[in-house]
Write an enzyme that holds these catalytic residues in place. Structure first.
Site, short mmCIF file in Angstrom:
data_model
loop_
_atom_site.label_atom_id
_atom_site.label_comp_id
_atom_site.label_asym_id
_atom_site.label_seq_id
_atom_site.Cartn_x
_atom_site.Cartn_y
_atom_site.Cartn_z
N CYS A 1 0.98 -0.95 -0.03
CA CYS A 1 0.13 0.22 -0.02
C CYS A 1 0.87 1.55 -0.19
O CYS A 1 -0.08 2.05 -0.12
CB CYS A 1 -0.53 -0.06 1.33
SG CYS A 1 -1.94 -1.38 1.28
N HIS B 1 -3.37 6.86 2.89
CA HIS B 1 -4.35 5.58 2.07
C HIS B 1 -5.07 5.03 3.11
O HIS B 1 -5.30 5.27 4.41
CB HIS B 1 -2.93 4.61 2.76
CG HIS B 1 -2.98 3.20 2.71
ND1 HIS B 1 -3.76 2.08 1.36
CD2 HIS B 1 -3.33 2.06 2.93
CE1 HIS B 1 -4.24 1.76 0.89
NE2 HIS B 1 -4.01 1.39 2.04
N ASN C 1 -10.31 -0.17 -0.14
CA ASN C 1 -8.49 -0.01 0.13
C ASN C 1 -8.85 -0.46 -1.00
O ASN C 1 -8.53 -1.72 -1.42
CB ASN C 1 -8.68 -1.38 1.21
CG ASN C 1 -6.53 -0.93 1.13
OD1 ASN C 1 -5.83 -0.71 0.66
ND2 ASN C 1 -6.18 -1.67 2.26
O1 UT7 Z 1 -4.35 -1.82 3.55
C1 UT7 Z 1 -3.04 -2.04 4.53
C2 UT7 Z 1 -3.14 -2.12 5.41
N1 UT7 Z 1 -4.69 -2.78 5.92
C3 UT7 Z 1 -5.03 -1.78 7.20
O2 UT7 Z 1 -4.30 -0.90 7.78
C4 UT7 Z 1 -6.21 -3.07 8.04
C5 UT7 Z 1 -5.97 -2.33 9.24
N2 UT7 Z 1 -7.47 -2.72 9.91
C6 UT7 Z 1 -8.26 -2.90 10.45
O3 UT7 Z 1 -8.43 -1.79 9.14
C7 UT7 Z 1 -9.23 -3.79 11.49
O4 UT7 Z 1 -8.88 -4.37 11.89
C8 UT7 Z 1 -9.75 -4.36 10.96
C9 UT7 Z 1 -11.33 -3.71 9.75
C10 UT7 Z 1 -9.42 -5.56 9.55
C11 UT7 Z 1 -11.09 -5.01 11.82
O5 UT7 Z 1 -11.20 -4.01 12.24
P1 UT7 Z 1 -11.14 -4.55 14.43
O6 UT7 Z 1 -11.81 -3.15 14.72
O7 UT7 Z 1 -9.70 -4.02 14.20
O8 UT7 Z 1 -12.33 -5.57 14.71
P2 UT7 Z 1 -10.74 -7.08 15.47
O9 UT7 Z 1 -10.05 -7.70 14.49
O10 UT7 Z 1 -10.40 -6.98 16.55
O11 UT7 Z 1 -12.50 -7.51 15.82
C12 UT7 Z 1 -12.65 -7.84 16.32
C13 UT7 Z 1 -14.69 -8.81 16.06
C14 UT7 Z 1 -13.96 -10.18 15.87
O12 UT7 Z 1 -14.53 -11.31 16.31
P3 UT7 Z 1 -14.95 -11.30 18.32
O13 UT7 Z 1 -13.78 -12.40 17.46
O14 UT7 Z 1 -14.69 -10.32 18.67
O15 UT7 Z 1 -15.46 -12.16 18.16
C15 UT7 Z 1 -13.61 -10.90 14.20
O16 UT7 Z 1 -13.79 -12.10 13.77
O17 UT7 Z 1 -15.41 -8.62 14.82
C16 UT7 Z 1 -15.15 -9.61 13.90
N3 UT7 Z 1 -15.25 -10.31 12.74
C17 UT7 Z 1 -16.39 -9.14 11.83
N4 UT7 Z 1 -17.67 -8.99 11.92
C18 UT7 Z 1 -18.49 -8.78 11.21
C19 UT7 Z 1 -14.18 -9.74 11.53
N5 UT7 Z 1 -14.89 -9.35 9.79
C20 UT7 Z 1 -15.89 -8.94 10.24
C21 UT7 Z 1 -16.56 -8.34 9.55
N6 UT7 Z 1 -18.09 -8.51 10.22
N7 UT7 Z 1 -16.25 -8.47 8.36
#
Ligand code: UT7
Length: 320
Positions: free
Chosen positions: A107, A247, A277
């Site tokens: 990215c 980004h 993204n």
């Molecule tokens: O471009 C290059 C760099 N990439 C990035 O910068 C991405 C960086 N990361 C992020 O943007 C975020 O971490 C995400 C959007 C990927 C995830 O958001 P988060 O607030 O960090 O969520 P999390 O990974 O802590 O997950 C929270 C919960 C989990 O469930 P439990 O374990 O709490 O029960 C996930 O399984 O959300 C769940 N989850 C979803 N739920 C509904 C993960 N993806 C989804 C989804 N829909 N699509």
């Protein structure tokens, strides 16, 4: 500098994704700010999008393809492992006098491309350099993995860089990498470590894998620090920045970066709801939109900042 972009017409909405994996529009909007992303039709490849963006940038600058000296494509979704996607772009736009090559910085690829081309321009040997960020991430995403499939979209953005008077151009840049964190965001299969086999495909090693929460933390820290460094190196105050283009990985990252770099909300560009993204393409697509909509004008200063797999991150202050 002139810009161009190309984005597929086909759209994948959050509601479409609700039917594919266990997710909701509410979760995606709240956690990421994304509403739709564009998806390349079957048969459309990264170089098609890149070439279309380049043609637009050339037309706007009234420069012929034959006058292009260098084409740099930043991508993690090349048409093929080799030759470079840039070589396909060269052929497609008819830039028969250009040298063409790809760079791999995920990215951050567009910022890295900008830094490289700035040095080439300063060498005095090149007059027209196309820097392109182009991706068809939909081809590398596992549409049964809700952790990643809601995030990514396809598209391309291009800029044509030319020598300018002393006032305009890249005022400062910063770029850095940390390969010890490569395992947090990567595509394990298809290279020399896990060459494509039936097993690697069964194990889904050819899809993007990401430790989202970890990446999130590093991204905010690295991007805000990179933003501050570029401002300092440019010898300006944050008040003298007219627009911040980060980004577009997550709206929470964009806002937190701005907050930590003390850039006020009205100077923060975000189009994440319309594209998701698009990795290396996200900054040049945003740049092109910002010019088209008048958010960015000649005479203004733009701070760009990116973070991606590698890890890689970087920033630049550009005076237009
Ligand atoms: O471009 C290059 C760099 N990439 C990035 O910068 C991405 C960086 N990361 C992020 O943007 C975020 O971490 C995400 C959007 C990927 C995830 O958001 P988060 O607030 O960090 O969520 P999390 O990974 O802590 O997950 C929270 C919960 C989990 O469930 P439990 O374990 O709490 O029960 C996930 O399984 O959300 C769940 N989850 C979803 N739920 C509904 C993960 N993806 C989804 C989804 N829909 N699509």
């Amino acid at each position: 500098m002139s810009t161009g972009r190309a984005v597929p017409d086909k759209i994948l909405t959050n509601h479409d994704l609700e039917k594919m994996v266990d997710t909701t529009d509410e979760w995606i909007v709240t956690r990421t700010g994304m509403k739709i992303r564009h998806i390349a039709e079957e048969g459309v490849v990264t170089s098609d999008l890149a070439a279309a963006a380049c043609r637009q940038a050339l037309e706007r600058a009234n420069v012929t393809p034959e006058a292009v000296d260098v084409i740099i494509v930043a991508t993690i979704t090349p048409d093929m492992p080799f030759p470079s996607t840039a070589c396909y772009v060269q052929d497609k736009i008819g830039a028969k006098n250009a040298t063409a090559f790809d760079i791999s910085a995920a990215c951050s690829g567009f910022i890295f491309g900008l830094v490289i081309s700035n040095a080439l321009i300063k060498s005095g040997s090149y007059k027209n350099i196309l820097v392109v960020g182009a991706e068809t991430l939909s081809r590398m995403v596992d549409y049964s993995d809700r952790n990643t499939c809601v995030l990514f979209g396809d598209g391309a953005g291009a800029v044509l860089l030319q020598p300018s008077d002393g006032k305009r151009g890249l005022m400062s840049h910063f770029w850095e990498s940390d390969g010890s964190l490569s395992h947090l965001l990567f595509t394990p299969g298809g290279g020399s470590k896990h060459p494509a086999t039936h097993e690697t495909v069964d194990q889904k090693l050819h899809f993007i894998q990401m430790a989202g929460r970890e990446v999130f933390k590093y991204a905010i820290k690295a991007m805000s620090s990179a933003a501050n460094i570029a401002i300092e190196k440019a010898g300006i105050s944050v008040e003298e920045v007219d627009l911040l283009i980060s980004h577009q990985a997550n709206n929470r990252i964009i806002q937190a970066t701005a907050q930590m770099a003390k850039v006020p909300p009205e100077k923060v560009y975000s189009n994440i709801e319309n594209y998701g993204n698009t990795s290396a393409a996200s900054i040049p697509i945003a740049l092109d939109e910002a010019f088209e909509t008048g958010r960015l004008k000649a005479g203004q200063r733009c701070l760009m900042v990116a973070f991606g797999g590698g890890f890689t991150w970087g920033s630049a202050v550009v005076q237009f």
